[in-house]
Write a protein that holds these residues in place. Structure first.
Motif, PDB file in Angstrom:
ATOM      1  N   ASP A  88     137.646  82.519  -9.911  1.00 37.11           N
ATOM      2  CA  ASP A  88     136.408  82.246 -10.630  1.00 37.11           C
ATOM      3  C   ASP A  88     136.461  82.941 -11.987  1.00 37.11           C
ATOM      4  O   ASP A  88     136.276  84.146 -12.090  1.00 37.11           O
ATOM      5  CB  ASP A  88     135.204  82.735  -9.820  1.00 37.11           C
ATOM      6  CG  ASP A  88     133.879  82.449 -10.513  1.00 37.11           C
ATOM      7  OD1 ASP A  88     133.891  81.788 -11.576  1.00 37.11           O
ATOM      8  OD2 ASP A  88     132.832  82.886 -10.003  1.00 37.11           O
ATOM      9  N   ASP A  89     136.709  82.164 -13.039  1.00 36.02           N
ATOM     10  CA  ASP A  89     136.821  82.724 -14.388  1.00 36.02           C
ATOM     11  C   ASP A  89     135.495  82.688 -15.143  1.00 36.02           C
ATOM     12  O   ASP A  89     135.465  82.859 -16.360  1.00 36.02           O
ATOM     13  CB  ASP A  89     137.885  81.968 -15.188  1.00 36.02           C
ATOM     14  CG  ASP A  89     139.294  82.299 -14.721  1.00 36.02           C
ATOM     15  OD1 ASP A  89     139.455  83.325 -14.036  1.00 36.02           O
ATOM     16  OD2 ASP A  89     140.221  81.530 -15.036  1.00 36.02           O
ATOM     17  N   SER A  90     134.392  82.487 -14.431  1.00 33.62           N
ATOM     18  CA  SER A  90     133.095  82.417 -15.090  1.00 33.62           C
ATOM     19  C   SER A  90     132.471  83.793 -15.281  1.00 33.62           C
ATOM     20  O   SER A  90     131.501  83.931 -16.021  1.00 33.62           O
ATOM     21  CB  SER A  90     132.138  81.529 -14.290  1.00 33.62           C
ATOM     22  OG  SER A  90     131.844  82.114 -13.023  1.00 33.62           O
ATOM     23  N   ILE A  91     133.016  84.805 -14.605  1.00 30.98           N
ATOM     24  CA  ILE A  91     132.428  86.148 -14.667  1.00 30.98           C
ATOM     25  C   ILE A  91     133.315  87.061 -15.498  1.00 30.98           C
ATOM     26  O   ILE A  91     134.454  87.343 -15.135  1.00 30.98           O
ATOM     27  CB  ILE A  91     132.234  86.739 -13.260  1.00 30.98           C
ATOM     28  CG1 ILE A  91     131.303  85.839 -12.443  1.00 30.98           C
ATOM     29  CG2 ILE A  91     131.660  88.150 -13.345  1.00 30.98           C
ATOM     30  CD1 ILE A  91     131.141  86.293 -10.998  1.00 30.98           C
ATOM     31  N   ASP A  92     132.800  87.502 -16.620  1.00 33.77           N
ATOM     32  CA  ASP A  92     133.500  88.444 -17.494  1.00 33.77           C
ATOM     33  C   ASP A  92     133.103  89.857 -17.074  1.00 33.77           C
ATOM     34  O   ASP A  92     131.946  90.246 -17.207  1.00 33.77           O
ATOM     35  CB  ASP A  92     133.113  88.186 -18.945  1.00 33.77           C
ATOM     36  CG  ASP A  92     133.838  89.091 -19.935  1.00 33.77           C
ATOM     37  OD1 ASP A  92     134.546  90.019 -19.488  1.00 33.77           O
ATOM     38  OD2 ASP A  92     133.678  88.877 -21.146  1.00 33.77           O
ATOM     39  N   ALA A  93     134.066  90.610 -16.557  1.00 28.64           N
ATOM     40  CA  ALA A  93     133.784  91.972 -16.086  1.00 28.64           C
ATOM     41  C   ALA A  93     133.668  92.970 -17.227  1.00 28.64           C
ATOM     42  O   ALA A  93     133.354  94.137 -16.990  1.00 28.64           O
ATOM     43  CB  ALA A  93     134.862  92.417 -15.101  1.00 28.64           C
ATOM     44  N   GLY A  94     133.943  92.541 -18.451  1.00 34.56           N
ATOM     45  CA  GLY A  94     133.819  93.434 -19.591  1.00 34.56           C
ATOM     46  C   GLY A  94     134.991  94.386 -19.723  1.00 34.56           C
ATOM     47  O   GLY A  94     136.080  94.140 -19.189  1.00 34.56           O
ATOM     48  N   PRO A  95     134.826  95.505 -20.452  1.00 34.94           N
ATOM     49  CA  PRO A  95     135.922  96.442 -20.689  1.00 34.94           C
ATOM     50  C   PRO A  95     136.545  96.928 -19.378  1.00 34.94           C
ATOM     51  O   PRO A  95     135.848  97.442 -18.510  1.00 34.94           O
ATOM     52  CB  PRO A  95     135.253  97.593 -21.438  1.00 34.94           C
ATOM     53  CG  PRO A  95     134.056  96.977 -22.072  1.00 34.94           C
ATOM     54  CD  PRO A  95     133.580  95.939 -21.101  1.00 34.94           C
ATOM     55  N   THR A  96     137.843  96.751 -19.273  1.00 28.99           N
ATOM     56  CA  THR A  96     138.543  97.062 -18.028  1.00 28.99           C
ATOM     57  C   THR A  96     139.972  97.483 -18.327  1.00 28.99           C
ATOM     58  O   THR A  96     140.606  96.979 -19.252  1.00 28.99           O
ATOM     59  CB  THR A  96     138.569  95.823 -17.102  1.00 28.99           C
ATOM     60  OG1 THR A  96     137.229  95.419 -16.802  1.00 28.99           O
ATOM     61  CG2 THR A  96     139.298  96.111 -15.798  1.00 28.99           C
ATOM     62  N   GLY A  97     140.475  98.416 -17.517  1.00 27.86           N
ATOM     63  CA  GLY A  97     141.887  98.755 -17.529  1.00 27.86           C
ATOM     64  C   GLY A  97     142.263  99.862 -18.497  1.00 27.86           C
ATOM     65  O   GLY A  97     141.420 100.468 -19.154  1.00 27.86           O
ATOM     66  N   GLY A  98     143.558 100.101 -18.567  1.00 27.65           N
ATOM     67  CA  GLY A  98     144.085 101.171 -19.396  1.00 27.65           C
ATOM     68  C   GLY A  98     144.111 102.496 -18.672  1.00 27.65           C
ATOM     69  O   GLY A  98     143.418 102.697 -17.676  1.00 27.65           O
ATOM     70  N   HIS A  99     144.942 103.409 -19.175  1.00 32.30           N
ATOM     71  CA  HIS A  99     145.062 104.752 -18.610  1.00 32.30           C
ATOM     72  C   HIS A  99     144.280 105.752 -19.466  1.00 32.30           C
ATOM     73  O   HIS A  99     143.892 105.444 -20.584  1.00 32.30           O
ATOM     74  CB  HIS A  99     146.533 105.151 -18.512  1.00 32.30           C
ATOM     75  CG  HIS A  99     147.319 104.296 -17.563  1.00 32.30           C
ATOM     76  ND1 HIS A  99     147.550 104.642 -16.253  1.00 32.30           N
ATOM     77  CD2 HIS A  99     147.905 103.085 -17.739  1.00 32.30           C
ATOM     78  CE1 HIS A  99     148.255 103.692 -15.664  1.00 32.30           C
ATOM     79  NE2 HIS A  99     148.490 102.739 -16.549  1.00 32.30           N
ATOM     80  N   ASN A 100     144.088 106.935 -18.942  1.00 24.92           N
ATOM     81  CA  ASN A 100     143.218 107.972 -19.517  1.00 24.92           C
ATOM     82  C   ASN A 100     141.759 107.591 -19.233  1.00 24.92           C
ATOM     83  O   ASN A 100     141.453 106.467 -18.871  1.00 24.92           O
ATOM     84  CB  ASN A 100     143.446 108.167 -21.020  1.00 24.92           C
ATOM     85  CG  ASN A 100     144.832 108.698 -21.319  1.00 24.92           C
ATOM     86  OD1 ASN A 100     145.760 107.941 -21.525  1.00 24.92           O
ATOM     87  ND2 ASN A 100     144.978 110.019 -21.333  1.00 24.92           N
ATOM     88  N   TRP A 101     140.870 108.562 -19.428  1.00 22.86           N
ATOM     89  CA  TRP A 101     139.456 108.340 -19.156  1.00 22.86           C
ATOM     90  C   TRP A 101     138.866 107.251 -20.050  1.00 22.86           C
ATOM     91  O   TRP A 101     137.863 106.627 -19.712  1.00 22.86           O
ATOM     92  CB  TRP A 101     138.675 109.636 -19.343  1.00 22.86           C
ATOM     93  CG  TRP A 101     138.802 110.597 -18.192  1.00 22.86           C
ATOM     94  CD1 TRP A 101     139.521 111.764 -18.146  1.00 22.86           C
ATOM     95  CD2 TRP A 101     138.174 110.477 -16.908  1.00 22.86           C
ATOM     96  NE1 TRP A 101     139.393 112.370 -16.914  1.00 22.86           N
ATOM     97  CE2 TRP A 101     138.558 111.601 -16.141  1.00 22.86           C
ATOM     98  CE3 TRP A 101     137.316 109.530 -16.328  1.00 22.86           C
ATOM     99  CZ2 TRP A 101     138.130 111.805 -14.828  1.00 22.86           C
ATOM    100  CZ3 TRP A 101     136.888 109.731 -15.024  1.00 22.86           C
ATOM    101  CH2 TRP A 101     137.285 110.857 -14.286  1.00 22.86           C
ATOM    102  N   ASP A 102     139.488 107.033 -21.228  1.00 22.47           N
ATOM    103  CA  ASP A 102     138.964 106.025 -22.141  1.00 22.47           C
ATOM    104  C   ASP A 102     139.830 104.773 -22.200  1.00 22.47           C
ATOM    105  O   ASP A 102     139.621 103.903 -23.046  1.00 22.47           O
ATOM    106  CB  ASP A 102     138.787 106.601 -23.547  1.00 22.47           C
ATOM    107  CG  ASP A 102     140.066 107.263 -24.069  1.00 22.47           C
ATOM    108  OD1 ASP A 102     141.150 106.939 -23.569  1.00 22.47           O
ATOM    109  OD2 ASP A 102     139.960 108.105 -24.981  1.00 22.47           O
ATOM    110  N   GLY A 103     140.818 104.663 -21.317  1.00 24.96           N
ATOM    111  CA  GLY A 103     141.618 103.449 -21.218  1.00 24.96           C
ATOM    112  C   GLY A 103     142.527 103.163 -22.391  1.00 24.96           C
ATOM    113  O   GLY A 103     143.044 102.053 -22.529  1.00 24.96           O
ATOM    114  N   ARG A 104     142.784 104.161 -23.249  1.00 25.91           N
ATOM    115  CA  ARG A 104     143.505 103.857 -24.491  1.00 25.91           C
ATOM    116  C   ARG A 104     145.006 103.700 -24.311  1.00 25.91           C
ATOM    117  O   ARG A 104     145.670 103.127 -25.188  1.00 25.91           O
ATOM    118  CB  ARG A 104     143.218 104.921 -25.551  1.00 25.91           C
ATOM    119  CG  ARG A 104     143.817 106.303 -25.313  1.00 25.91           C
ATOM    120  CD  ARG A 104     143.275 107.269 -26.379  1.00 25.91           C
ATOM    121  NE  ARG A 104     143.870 108.578 -26.334  1.00 25.91           N
ATOM    122  CZ  ARG A 104     143.467 109.563 -25.540  1.00 25.91           C
ATOM    123  NH1 ARG A 104     142.467 109.346 -24.695  1.00 25.91           N
ATOM    124  NH2 ARG A 104     144.046 110.754 -25.580  1.00 25.91           N
ATOM    125  N   ALA A 105     145.583 104.196 -23.229  1.00 25.66           N
ATOM    126  CA  ALA A 105     147.031 104.050 -23.011  1.00 25.66           C
ATOM    127  C   ALA A 105     147.284 102.798 -22.167  1.00 25.66           C
ATOM    128  O   ALA A 105     146.788 102.689 -21.050  1.00 25.66           O
ATOM    129  CB  ALA A 105     147.590 105.277 -22.308  1.00 25.66           C
TER     130      ALA A 105
END
Length: 422
Positions: free
Chosen positions: A134-151
């Motif tokens: 189901d590609d109708s739901i955008d989960a928003g910002p996701t993934g990456g390493h570190n607490w802020d996902g920058r890596a």
């Protein structure tokens, strides 16, 4: 086989497949065009060495490097200092933030996370769609390493502590490579990557990071799936009545609603749960006055929009968002959240269910007596804070969980500790 290893092998495959391509007979030569570069050139996992290292050899080398304090400016800090193998590769102490730097007297700004169960973390994206058809739901910002996902990957993450002034404190990659050349395992490094590996500092540093990444994809050490809950999912054991009650409360959208972010069920593909959806979320954790940087009232750690991460500094709708960590082995920790603000699981769960019903218990009061809710986030961004259950209540309402139910949830969370023996 895990993502980095697959990508590494795919790069080798690309090398050979590229050589098998043929031009159409009627295409004719193009006089001024330069020969096309192979697709793998410049790729992170591309085979760039004269000899290609084996996974086993890189794992062994990475394990040695992970525990080597000589790779730090102080000579006293290794990766294992903050990510102890005996503590689920998390911090071995109750410090909100760890000591590091050249003199081992500099405190950081964020708590050290566990490095277990990060093998499937996707690279950061602002728009994430679950692989559920189901590609109708955008989960928003996701993934990456570190607490802020920058890596975007584990090897990119490994670069950060090696070069951070308040962690291992090296001035740059060249300093790390010089330390590797003098290390007792320098001969092993050459054996794995080639006798001339240190002739090119950039390449040496890249493959050092890659060795750390491959080590962190060792299943037995980093994702063993041998907790009591895993045994329960395999029908090898039973949960106690209290643990079962805790699981039900954990999953219930009208109670803990924990599983909305910390997924607890086996996936449709049969994969065991990671207890995270890899998302980033703002929940308004109280300011930790024990972090030196917080002595400055103008300083705010706002996660996804800075100050450590800079590429999204203008995306103010992301301010206050931090990574949702896996809850596997969470009961082995002594500090919780990105700033180490809380020191027990009971305290964490009480905050979740009382943040909005009794905010005076968690936030300071201004001189006029008004509770300064979300005090670790500038008021302009308070609208970013999550208000879904159990954060959907108001002062005076009954919390979503009672004290006895909180104890049940804690009992369940303890079943997520690795090392259970049926």
């Amino acid at each position: 086989m895990k993502p980095a290893v697959l990508a590494f092998l795919s790069g080798i495959a690309a090398l050979f497949l590229n050589g098998c391509g043929q031009q159409h007979a009627d295409a004719g030569p193009i006089a001024s065009a330069e020969p096309a570069k192979p697709a793998y050139v410049g790729a992170t996992y591309a085979p760039t060495l004269k000899q290609q290292p084996s996974v086993a050899a890189m794992t062994a080398l990475g394990r040695t490097m992970f525990s080597d304090p000589s790779l730090s400016a102080s000579g006293k800090m290794s990766c294992a200092t903050c990510h102890s193998p005996e503590h689920a590769f998390g911090p071995p102490n109750n410090l909100a933030v760890q000591l590091g730097g050249k003199e081992m007297n500099t405190l950081g700004t964020r708590a050290a996370p566990s490095l277990r169960y990060i093998q499937n973390v996707p690279a950061f994206t602002e728009h994430f769609f679950d692989d559920d058809g189901d590609d109708s739901i955008d989960a928003g910002p996701t993934g990456g390493h570190n607490w802020d996902g920058r890596a975007p990957s584990t090897h990119d993450q490994a670069r950060i502590p090696l070069l951070s002034a308040h962690e291992m404190g090296n001035a740059g990659p060249a300093e790390v490579v010089e330390k590797l050349k003098r290390a007792g395992y320098a001969a092993q490094f050459r054996q794995v990557f080639g006798a001339d590996i240190f002739d090119d500092q950039e390449q040496a540093f890249k493959w050092a990071l890659m060795a750390l990444e491959v080590f962190q994809e060792s299943p037995a050490e980093f994702y063993p799936y041998n907790s009591k809950y895993d045994a329960f999912l395999r029908q090898q054991t039973r949960l106690s009545k209290q643990e079962l009650r805790g699981l039900q409360l954990f999953n219930n959208p009208a109670k803990g609603n924990c599983a909305s972010c910390h997924i607890s069920a086996i996936s449709p593909s049969g994969a065991f749960p990671q207890f995270t959806d890899y998302g980033l979320i703002a929940i308004g954790v109280p300011r930790n006055k024990h972090i030196p940087a917080n002595a400055d009232p103008k300083y705010y750690d706002m996660g996804l929009c800075g100050p450590d991460r800079t590429d999204l500094k203008d995306k103010t709708e992301y301010c206050g968002m931090f990574k949702t960590p896996s809850l596997r082995n969470v009961a082995t920790r002594k500090v919780f959240f990105h700033n180490g603000a809380f020191t027990s699981l009971e305290q964490v769960i009480k905050f979740y269910v009382e943040r909005d019903t009794q905010p005076q218990k968690w936030y300071p009061k201004a001189k006029d007596g008004i509770v300064m809710k979300y005090d670790d986030l500038p008021p302009a961004y308070h609208g970013n804070v999550n208000v879904e259950a159990p954060f959907d209540r108001k002062p005076g309402d009954r919390p979503a969980l009672t004290d006895s139910e909180i104890k049940d949830v804690v009992a369940f969370l303890k079943t997520l500790n690795d090392g259970y023996k049926p």
